[in-house]
Design a protein around this motif. Structure first.
Motif, PDB file in Angstrom:
ATOM      1  N   ALA A   1       0.831  -1.201   0.000  1.00  9.38           N
ATOM      2  CA  ALA A   1       0.000   0.000   0.000  1.00  9.38           C
ATOM      3  C   ALA A   1       0.866   1.252   0.000  1.00  9.38           C
ATOM      4  CB  ALA A   1      -0.931  -0.001   1.207  1.00  9.38           C
TER       5      ALA A   1
ATOM      6  N   THR B   1      -5.141   3.680   1.717  1.00  6.42           N
ATOM      7  CA  THR B   1      -5.015   2.875   0.497  1.00  6.42           C
ATOM      8  C   THR B   1      -5.290   1.405   0.793  1.00  6.42           C
ATOM      9  OG1 THR B   1      -3.383   4.429  -0.370  1.00  6.42           O
ATOM     10  CG2 THR B   1      -3.468   2.250  -1.384  1.00  6.42           C
TER      11      THR B   1
ATOM     12  N   GLY C   1      -8.372  -0.811  -0.693  1.00  4.82           N
ATOM     13  CA  GLY C   1      -8.128  -2.075  -1.390  1.00  4.82           C
ATOM     14  C   GLY C   1      -8.904  -3.223  -0.786  1.00  4.82           C
ATOM     15  N   SER C   2      -9.004  -3.268   0.548  1.00  3.92           N
ATOM     16  CA  SER C   2      -9.758  -4.356   1.173  1.00  3.92           C
ATOM     17  C   SER C   2     -11.253  -4.190   0.937  1.00  3.92           C
ATOM     18  CB  SER C   2      -9.451  -4.452   2.668  1.00  3.92           C
ATOM     19  OG  SER C   2      -9.859  -3.287   3.336  1.00  3.92           O
TER      20      SER C   2
ATOM     21  N   ARG D   1     -12.520  -2.795  -1.775  1.00  4.47           N
ATOM     22  CA  ARG D   1     -12.689  -3.169  -3.176  1.00  4.47           C
ATOM     23  C   ARG D   1     -12.708  -4.680  -3.329  1.00  4.47           C
ATOM     24  NH1 ARG D   1      -8.187  -1.210  -5.068  1.00  4.47           N
ATOM     25  NH2 ARG D   1      -8.830   0.906  -4.638  1.00  4.47           N
TER      26      ARG D   1
END
Length: 139
Positions: free
Chosen positions: A15, A124, A128-129, A131
């Motif tokens: 990240a 970030t 991401g998690s 998403r």
């Protein structure tokens, strides 16, 4: 036996790389770096609850006396403990942390650029998690 989430540590480090590439290498100052140990503290703080930042109360100490010591997430090194505290708050609240905690973080020897780098990388990683969770539920 202790459990270390190496996958989460790797995710935190990647990240940081993603945040650096999004902002450009010139956006991050040379002093805005954290060591590998510091990134591990940030990654492990993801599982800590806000309650881990408070002093244990009388009831908690009494239970620990009766049933044995409970898990103490606090770190012995004051600088790393300041980092852990800020990371726990950032995992839960992003940039919305009490100003006294930011002052304590800076007083521990960290810079405002390191603070921004850490919180941006946490953001970030959380994005991401989220998403990945959306993709998993959609597919």
């Amino acid at each position: 036996m202790a459990y270390v989430a190496f996958q989460e540590i790797g995710a935190a480090i990647s990240a940081v790389g993603a945040a650096t590439s999004q902002q450009g290498a010139s956006a991050v100052r040379p002093d805005a770096r954290l060591s590998a140990l510091e990134w591990q503290v940030v990654a492990l703080a993801r599982r800590d609850r806000i309650a881990s930042l408070r002093e244990p109360g009388r009831l908690t100490r009494a239970i620990a006396t009766i049933f044995g010591e409970t898990r103490n997430p606090r770190l012995a090194d004051p600088s790393l403990e300041a980092l852990r505290r800020m990371a726990v708050l950032s995992w839960h609240h992003g940039y919305s942390v009490p100003s006294n905690e930011v002052r304590a973080f800076l007083a521990a020897g960290y810079t405002p650029d390191q603070y921004e780098l850490m919180v941006d990388s946490i953001g970030t990683a959380l994005a991401g998690s989220r998403r990945a969770a959306r993709v998993a539920t959609a597919g």
